[in-house]
Design a protein around this motif. Structure first.
Motif, short mmCIF file in Angstrom:
data_model
loop_
_atom_site.label_atom_id
_atom_site.label_comp_id
_atom_site.label_asym_id
_atom_site.label_seq_id
_atom_site.Cartn_x
_atom_site.Cartn_y
_atom_site.Cartn_z
N THR A 58 1.10 -1.18 0.02
CA THR A 58 -0.09 0.05 0.14
C THR A 58 1.05 1.48 0.09
O THR A 58 0.69 2.15 -0.77
CB THR A 58 -0.93 -0.08 1.31
N LEU A 59 1.74 1.29 0.84
CA LEU A 59 2.77 2.63 0.96
C LEU A 59 3.73 2.45 -0.27
O LEU A 59 4.09 3.73 -0.55
CB LEU A 59 3.37 2.54 2.42
N LEU A 60 3.67 1.41 -0.82
CA LEU A 60 5.01 1.64 -2.06
C LEU A 60 4.06 2.16 -3.30
O LEU A 60 4.58 3.18 -3.97
CB LEU A 60 5.45 0.14 -2.25
N GLN A 61 2.89 1.80 -3.26
CA GLN A 61 1.78 2.44 -4.13
C GLN A 61 1.80 3.93 -4.00
O GLN A 61 1.89 4.77 -4.93
CB GLN A 61 0.67 1.75 -4.49
N ALA A 62 1.54 4.52 -2.74
CA ALA A 62 1.57 5.77 -2.29
C ALA A 62 2.83 6.32 -2.66
O ALA A 62 3.11 7.69 -3.39
CB ALA A 62 1.44 5.85 -0.88
N TRP A 63 4.05 5.85 -2.52
CA TRP A 63 5.43 6.38 -2.97
C TRP A 63 5.40 6.44 -4.58
O TRP A 63 5.80 7.60 -5.06
CB TRP A 63 6.67 5.55 -2.63
N ASP A 64 4.81 5.53 -5.33
CA ASP A 64 4.76 5.67 -6.72
C ASP A 64 3.84 6.96 -7.16
O ASP A 64 4.42 7.73 -8.06
CB ASP A 64 4.07 4.37 -7.41
N GLY A 65 2.99 7.12 -6.35
CA GLY A 65 2.08 8.30 -6.89
C GLY A 65 2.98 9.68 -6.42
O GLY A 65 2.71 10.37 -7.16
N LEU A 66 3.51 9.73 -5.32
CA LEU A 66 4.37 10.66 -5.05
C LEU A 66 5.69 11.15 -6.17
O LEU A 66 5.88 12.21 -6.43
CB LEU A 66 4.97 10.72 -3.66
N GLY A 104 -0.94 11.82 8.45
CA GLY A 104 -0.04 11.62 7.31
C GLY A 104 1.26 11.28 7.99
O GLY A 104 2.11 10.59 7.55
N LEU A 105 1.49 11.81 9.44
CA LEU A 105 2.62 11.75 10.08
C LEU A 105 2.87 10.36 10.70
O LEU A 105 3.70 9.66 10.78
CB LEU A 105 2.73 12.84 11.30
N LEU A 106 1.67 9.87 10.66
CA LEU A 106 1.42 8.21 11.08
C LEU A 106 2.00 7.26 9.99
O LEU A 106 2.75 6.24 10.18
CB LEU A 106 0.28 7.90 11.56
N VAL A 107 1.78 7.75 8.81
CA VAL A 107 2.21 7.01 7.57
C VAL A 107 3.90 7.27 7.47
O VAL A 107 4.42 6.18 7.36
CB VAL A 107 1.46 7.56 6.24
N LEU A 108 4.13 8.51 7.70
CA LEU A 108 5.61 8.61 7.60
C LEU A 108 6.23 7.71 8.80
O LEU A 108 7.43 7.10 8.38
CB LEU A 108 5.92 10.06 7.95
N ARG A 109 5.80 7.61 9.86
CA ARG A 109 6.19 6.67 10.98
C ARG A 109 6.52 5.35 10.45
O ARG A 109 7.55 4.69 10.59
CB ARG A 109 5.60 6.50 12.38
N GLU A 110 5.50 4.79 9.60
CA GLU A 110 5.35 3.52 8.80
C GLU A 110 6.69 3.40 8.05
O GLU A 110 7.48 2.42 7.86
CB GLU A 110 4.34 3.03 8.24
N ASP A 111 6.77 4.35 6.95
CA ASP A 111 7.94 4.59 6.26
C ASP A 111 9.22 4.52 6.91
O ASP A 111 10.18 3.68 6.10
CB ASP A 111 7.98 5.66 5.44
N LEU A 112 9.41 5.10 7.89
CA LEU A 112 10.71 5.04 8.62
C LEU A 112 11.02 3.68 9.27
O LEU A 112 12.27 3.36 9.62
CB LEU A 112 10.66 6.22 9.86
N VAL A 116 12.46 -0.88 3.11
CA VAL A 116 12.17 -0.88 1.93
C VAL A 116 11.41 0.44 1.42
O VAL A 116 12.05 1.14 0.56
CB VAL A 116 11.33 -2.03 1.41
N LEU A 117 10.72 0.84 2.39
CA LEU A 117 10.01 2.20 2.22
C LEU A 117 10.83 3.30 2.64
O LEU A 117 10.81 4.33 2.12
CB LEU A 117 8.79 2.36 3.24
N ARG A 118 11.67 3.32 3.57
CA ARG A 118 12.77 4.21 3.94
C ARG A 118 13.79 4.46 2.74
O ARG A 118 13.99 5.59 2.49
CB ARG A 118 13.46 3.73 5.16
N ALA A 119 14.09 3.47 2.25
CA ALA A 119 14.94 3.47 0.88
C ALA A 119 14.29 4.37 -0.40
O ALA A 119 14.64 5.31 -0.87
CB ALA A 119 15.57 2.17 0.22
N ARG A 120 12.92 4.20 -0.36
CA ARG A 120 11.96 4.91 -1.46
C ARG A 120 12.08 6.44 -0.81
O ARG A 120 12.15 7.40 -1.82
CB ARG A 120 10.60 4.51 -1.50
N GLY A 121 11.95 6.64 0.37
CA GLY A 121 12.03 8.14 0.89
C GLY A 121 13.27 8.60 0.48
O GLY A 121 13.48 9.64 0.28
N GLY A 122 14.53 7.98 0.58
CA GLY A 122 15.74 8.51 0.31
C GLY A 122 16.01 8.71 -1.11
O GLY A 122 16.57 9.59 -1.50
#
Length: 192
Positions: A58-66, A104-112, A116-122
């Motif tokens: 789910t969060l990878l798809q959100a990263w795709d959108g961003l 959204g900050l709660l979602v950021l917590r999940e990314d951190l 895999v999600l942290r790497a997408r953020g980087g």
């Protein structure tokens, strides 16, 4: 013969992201998602495996959108300081009000928490920083890492806005970024 999918994975993941934003990451369960998208829990487990995999997808798809939104804005804004501001204001449009930002900050917590999600953020940070630097490259004596500095100022503006959300977030961000650009151009102009 396999049954045709009545909902694509993308549609299901969009419903999952809606649940996360509405109720928080911990509220994402196969049962809730089944109700939200109309598929059975068993079908969802078959497609996504377990809750951790569902959340990650789910969060990878959100990263795709961003990523897509960032690329689109970076390709269309002028390569000027005003274009850099336009890019970041454009990225600020989707935050909504303070409650949506807080969720959204709660979602950021999940990314951190997830490597895999942290790497997408980087990777997004690197692309955004380069896009901003390209917009600011014409500024005399551009400081090293100016794109990252501007992105950091933007993220700080979002946080400071959240403590006193009396005006629209995009307006607050735009005002702050204009001050940032004015400060760096004045500093560059003062150098001998």
């Amino acid at each position: 013969m396999t049954r045709p999918k009545t909902k694509s994975d993308e549609q299901v993941l969009e419903a999952a992201l809606g649940l996360i934003h509405e109720h928080g990451p911990e509220a994402l369960t196969f049962e809730r998602l089944a109700k939200a998208c109309g598929l059975s829990g068993a079908t969802l487990v078959q497609r996504f495996g377990n809750k951790a995999q569902l959340k990650q997808r789910t969060l990878l798809q959100a990263w795709d959108g961003l990523d897509a939104k960032t690329r689109e804005l970076a390709a269309t804004v002028p390569k000027t300081p005003a274009g850099a501001i336009e890019l970041l204001v454009g990225l600020s449009q989707g935050y909504g009000g303070i409650e949506a930002y807080a969720e959204g900050l709660l979602v950021l917590r999940e990314d951190l928490r997830d490597p895999v999600l942290r790497a997408r953020g980087g990777a997004w940070k690197a692309f955004l920083s380069e896009a901003l630097a390209a917009c600011l490259a014409g500024t005399p004596d551009t400081p090293r890492d100016i794109g990252l500095l501007m992105a950091s100022h933007w993220q700080g503006s979002l946080l400071w806005w959240s403590f006193d959300p009396t005006i629209e977030v995009a307006t607050y961000v735009e005002e702050g970024l204009k001050c940032f650009v004015a400060a760096i151009t004045k500093t560059a102009a003062r150098k001998p």
